[in-house]
Design a protein around this motif. Structure first.
Motif, PDB file in Angstrom:
ATOM      1  N   LYS A 150       0.794  -1.150  -0.063  1.00 52.22           N
ATOM      2  CA  LYS A 150       0.011   0.016   0.215  1.00 52.22           C
ATOM      3  C   LYS A 150       0.894   1.128   0.012  1.00 52.22           C
ATOM      4  CE  LYS A 150      -3.333   0.295   3.070  1.00 52.22           C
ATOM      5  NZ  LYS A 150      -4.077   0.100   4.250  1.00 52.22           N
ATOM      6  N   LEU A 151       2.011   1.222   0.310  1.00 49.30           N
ATOM      7  CA  LEU A 151       3.093   2.439   0.701  1.00 49.30           C
ATOM      8  C   LEU A 151       3.251   2.883  -0.561  1.00 49.30           C
ATOM      9  CD1 LEU A 151       4.545   3.927   2.716  1.00 49.30           C
ATOM     10  CD2 LEU A 151       6.559   2.523   2.317  1.00 49.30           C
ATOM     11  N   ARG A 152       3.084   4.182  -0.802  1.00 46.96           N
ATOM     12  CA  ARG A 152       3.455   5.076  -2.061  1.00 46.96           C
ATOM     13  C   ARG A 152       4.839   5.836  -1.721  1.00 46.96           C
ATOM     14  NH1 ARG A 152       0.758   1.840  -3.255  1.00 46.96           N
ATOM     15  NH2 ARG A 152      -1.266   1.814  -4.303  1.00 46.96           N
ATOM     16  N   VAL A 153       5.658   5.888  -2.636  1.00 44.07           N
ATOM     17  CA  VAL A 153       7.021   6.566  -2.330  1.00 44.07           C
ATOM     18  C   VAL A 153       6.851   7.750  -3.257  1.00 44.07           C
ATOM     19  CG1 VAL A 153       9.307   6.575  -2.578  1.00 44.07           C
ATOM     20  CG2 VAL A 153       8.206   4.685  -1.768  1.00 44.07           C
ATOM     21  N   LEU A 154       6.942   8.897  -2.658  1.00 46.65           N
ATOM     22  CA  LEU A 154       6.836  10.336  -3.372  1.00 46.65           C
ATOM     23  C   LEU A 154       8.185  10.792  -3.363  1.00 46.65           C
ATOM     24  CD1 LEU A 154       3.584  11.730  -1.482  1.00 46.65           C
ATOM     25  CD2 LEU A 154       3.772  10.406  -3.550  1.00 46.65           C
ATOM     26  N   TRP A 155       8.693  11.539  -4.422  1.00 45.49           N
ATOM     27  CA  TRP A 155       9.979  11.968  -4.757  1.00 45.49           C
ATOM     28  C   TRP A 155       9.888  13.443  -4.809  1.00 45.49           C
ATOM     29  CZ3 TRP A 155      13.891   8.498  -4.448  1.00 45.49           C
ATOM     30  CH2 TRP A 155      13.623   7.205  -4.465  1.00 45.49           C
ATOM     31  N   SER A 156      10.523  14.317  -4.004  1.00 44.01           N
ATOM     32  CA  SER A 156      10.374  15.818  -4.122  1.00 44.01           C
ATOM     33  C   SER A 156      11.475  16.343  -4.124  1.00 44.01           C
ATOM     34  CB  SER A 156       9.725  16.255  -2.908  1.00 44.01           C
ATOM     35  OG  SER A 156       9.464  17.791  -2.718  1.00 44.01           O
ATOM     36  N   ARG A 157      11.823  17.315  -4.981  1.00 41.41           N
ATOM     37  CA  ARG A 157      13.243  18.081  -5.223  1.00 41.41           C
ATOM     38  C   ARG A 157      13.326  19.158  -4.056  1.00 41.41           C
ATOM     39  NH1 ARG A 157      16.009  17.824  -9.880  1.00 41.41           N
ATOM     40  NH2 ARG A 157      15.075  16.588 -11.529  1.00 41.41           N
ATOM     41  N   GLY A 158      12.442  19.623  -3.283  1.00 42.09           N
ATOM     42  CA  GLY A 158      12.556  20.327  -2.294  1.00 42.09           C
ATOM     43  C   GLY A 158      11.005  20.883  -1.720  1.00 42.09           C
ATOM     44  N   PRO A 159      11.047  21.781  -0.504  1.00 45.06           N
ATOM     45  CA  PRO A 159       9.899  21.989   0.178  1.00 45.06           C
ATOM     46  C   PRO A 159       8.918  22.622  -0.971  1.00 45.06           C
ATOM     47  CG  PRO A 159      11.886  22.759   1.307  1.00 45.06           C
ATOM     48  CD  PRO A 159      12.346  22.121   0.136  1.00 45.06           C
ATOM     49  N   HIS A 160       9.415  23.494  -1.744  1.00 43.27           N
ATOM     50  CA  HIS A 160       8.450  24.083  -2.758  1.00 43.27           C
ATOM     51  C   HIS A 160       7.796  23.273  -3.539  1.00 43.27           C
ATOM     52  CE1 HIS A 160       9.295  28.334  -1.573  1.00 43.27           C
ATOM     53  NE2 HIS A 160      10.704  27.968  -1.390  1.00 43.27           N
ATOM     54  N   ALA A 161       8.568  22.003  -3.945  1.00 40.94           N
ATOM     55  CA  ALA A 161       7.832  20.977  -4.781  1.00 40.94           C
ATOM     56  C   ALA A 161       6.809  20.161  -4.055  1.00 40.94           C
ATOM     57  CB  ALA A 161       9.044  20.070  -5.552  1.00 40.94           C
ATOM     58  N   THR A 162       7.257  19.931  -2.598  1.00 45.19           N
ATOM     59  CA  THR A 162       6.301  19.260  -1.790  1.00 45.19           C
ATOM     60  C   THR A 162       4.971  20.020  -1.596  1.00 45.19           C
ATOM     61  OG1 THR A 162       8.176  18.518  -0.465  1.00 45.19           O
ATOM     62  CG2 THR A 162       6.059  18.399   0.668  1.00 45.19           C
ATOM     63  N   VAL A 163       4.757  21.389  -1.478  1.00 47.51           N
ATOM     64  CA  VAL A 163       3.833  21.991  -1.564  1.00 47.51           C
ATOM     65  C   VAL A 163       2.798  21.590  -2.707  1.00 47.51           C
ATOM     66  CG1 VAL A 163       2.565  24.245  -1.427  1.00 47.51           C
ATOM     67  CG2 VAL A 163       4.795  23.899  -0.185  1.00 47.51           C
ATOM     68  N   LYS A 164       3.328  21.561  -3.977  1.00 49.37           N
ATOM     69  CA  LYS A 164       2.587  21.221  -5.204  1.00 49.37           C
ATOM     70  C   LYS A 164       2.036  19.779  -4.975  1.00 49.37           C
ATOM     71  CE  LYS A 164       5.075  24.253  -8.249  1.00 49.37           C
ATOM     72  NZ  LYS A 164       6.088  24.290  -9.384  1.00 49.37           N
ATOM     73  N   ILE A 165       2.979  18.804  -4.341  1.00 51.45           N
ATOM     74  CA  ILE A 165       2.474  17.541  -4.388  1.00 51.45           C
ATOM     75  C   ILE A 165       1.412  17.346  -3.278  1.00 51.45           C
ATOM     76  CG2 ILE A 165       3.155  15.267  -3.333  1.00 51.45           C
ATOM     77  CD1 ILE A 165       5.975  15.980  -4.590  1.00 51.45           C
ATOM     78  N   PHE A 166       1.216  18.060  -2.295  1.00 44.13           N
ATOM     79  CA  PHE A 166       0.474  18.148  -1.170  1.00 44.13           C
ATOM     80  C   PHE A 166      -0.931  18.589  -1.712  1.00 44.13           C
ATOM     81  CE2 PHE A 166       2.598  18.109   3.133  1.00 44.13           C
ATOM     82  CZ  PHE A 166       3.361  17.039   2.825  1.00 44.13           C
ATOM     83  N   LYS A 167      -0.882  19.771  -2.476  1.00 39.93           N
ATOM     84  CA  LYS A 167      -2.074  20.315  -3.102  1.00 39.93           C
ATOM     85  C   LYS A 167      -2.738  19.393  -4.281  1.00 39.93           C
ATOM     86  CE  LYS A 167      -1.332  25.274  -2.443  1.00 39.93           C
ATOM     87  NZ  LYS A 167      -1.329  26.504  -2.836  1.00 39.93           N
ATOM     88  N   LYS A 168      -1.905  18.722  -4.979  1.00 37.95           N
ATOM     89  CA  LYS A 168      -2.332  17.652  -5.834  1.00 37.95           C
ATOM     90  C   LYS A 168      -3.056  16.464  -5.359  1.00 37.95           C
ATOM     91  CE  LYS A 168      -2.867  16.878 -10.198  1.00 37.95           C
ATOM     92  NZ  LYS A 168      -3.380  17.665 -11.351  1.00 37.95           N
TER      93      LYS A 168
END
Length: 276
Positions: free
Chosen positions: A152-170
Motif C-alpha cells: 500500500k505504501l506510495r513513495v513520493l519524490w520531491s526536489r525540495g519543500p516548494h515541490a512538496t507543497v505542489k504534491i500536497f495540493k495535488k
C-alpha cells in the motif's frame, strides 16, 4: 427590412443566452473546485522549513502531536517526510519499518515522501556507485524490500519543500479535509504491551492498575530516547528492569545490547549536561 431586423435581434438574443450559459457554467465549475487547504502537521515538523512554506502558500495548518505520520492531508492520505539523511538513518535504526507498518494499518494511502535538498543532486546514490549487482546494504535494495513488504505504501519524490507543497495540493484534490480528532486518536490508543510483546496490563485491582500506569509511562519514555525503536526496546527490557538501571548501564553493555552506534548515542545522551 423587418425580416432583416428580426434576424439580427434573434442572433443577438442567441448570443446573449450563450454568454449567460457560459457564465453559469464557469460559476458552477468554480464552486465545484473548492481548494482543499487544511493539513494536520506533527509539531516536531516545525523544526523544518516545510510548514512555514505551506503556510505562505495558503495552506491552513493544524499542529498536533501525531503518533502515526508527519502530515495528514486527507482522511486517506498520511505522509511520513524524510530528508535523504533521515532516510538512511531510519533504515539503519529500523524505525522506518515500524512507521510504514503503522501508516499501512490505519490509512488507505500511506505515503513516504523523500525530500531532497534543492541545492544538491536529485539522487540517493552517486551514479558511479550504481552497478548491476544487487547488494543488500544498498539504499535501492532497502527501498525495494520496504515497498515489497508494504504494497500500500506510495513513495513520493520531491526536489525540495516548494515541490512538496505542489504534491500536497495535488493529492488533496477530490478528497475531503482531514479529521483532526481522528488523526490525534489514531495509534494513540494502541497498547504499548502489544507493540513490545510484554504481559503487563493483566494485573487486577487498584494497585495493579496504578502499577500498569507507571509501567506504561516508563515504556513510553523509553521509546522516546534517541535511537530507540520497538525492536531494540524489547532487548533493553530484557536486560534491565527500570529506566534508572538503564541510565547507569556501562557504555560497553549498552553497545552490546544496541550496537556500537545506538549504544554510544544513548550513553552520550544520558551524560550530556543541560544548558543553564
Amino acid at each position: 427590412i423587418g425580416v432583416f431586423l428580426a434576424g439580427i435581434i434573434k442572433k443577438k438574443k442567441a448570443k446573449f443566452c450563450l454568454q449567460k450559459k457560459k457564465k453559469k457554467k464557469k460559476k458552477k465549475k468554480k464552486k465545484d473546485h473548492v481548494e482543499r487547504r487544511e493539513t494536520i502537521v506533527d509539531v516536531r515538523e516545525f523544526r523544518s522549513a516545510l510548514p512555514s512554506i505551506l503556510h505562505q502558500r495558503g495552506m491552513l495548518l493544524a499542529p498536533a502531536t501525531l503518533t502515526v505520520g508527519d502530515y495528514v492531508i486527507s482522511p486517506v492520505h498520511v505522509i511520513e517526510r524524510k530528508s535523504v539523511s533521515d532516510l538512511f538513518g531510519s533504515f539503519a535504526s529500523g524505525r522506518l519499518y515500524t512507521q510504514a507498518e503503522s501508516m499501512s494499518k490505519y490509512y488507505a494511502c500511506p505515503c513516504l515522501l523523500i525530500e531532497f535538498d534543492p541545492e544538491k543532486s536529485f539522487g540517493l546514490a552517486n551514479p558511479r556507485d550504481v552497478t548491476g549487482e544487487i547488494r543488500k546494504n544498498a539504499i535501492s535494495t532497502k527501498l525495494s524490500l520496504l515497498i515489497l513488504h508494504f504494497p500500500k505504501l506510495r513513495v513520493l519524490w520531491s526536489r525540495g519543500p516548494h515541490a512538496t507543497v505542489k504534491i500536497f495540493k495535488k493529492l488533496k484534490e477530490k478528497h475531503k479535509e482531514p479529521d483532526y480528532d481522528k488523526a490525534l486518536e489514531i495509534g494513540s490508543n494502541e497498547s504499548l504491551d502489544t507493540l513490545l510483546g510484554t504481559n503487563a496490563g493483566k494485573s487486577k485491582g487498584n494497585d495493579g492498575a496504578e502499577e500498569n500506569e507507571v509501567n506504561e509511562a516508563a515504556r513510553d519514555m523509553l521509546l522516546r530516547f534517541p535511537g530507540i525503536t520497538i525492536t531494540n526496546a524489547r532487548k533493553i527490557m530484557g536486560a534491565c528492569d527500570s529506566i534508572a538501571e538503564l541510565i547507569e548501564m556501562p557504555r560497553d553493555k549498552l553497545k552490546t545490547i544496541l550496537g556500537p552506534v545506538t549504544g554510544q548515542k544513548l550513553f552520550t545522551f544520558f551524560r550530556q549536561k543541560l544548558d543553564s
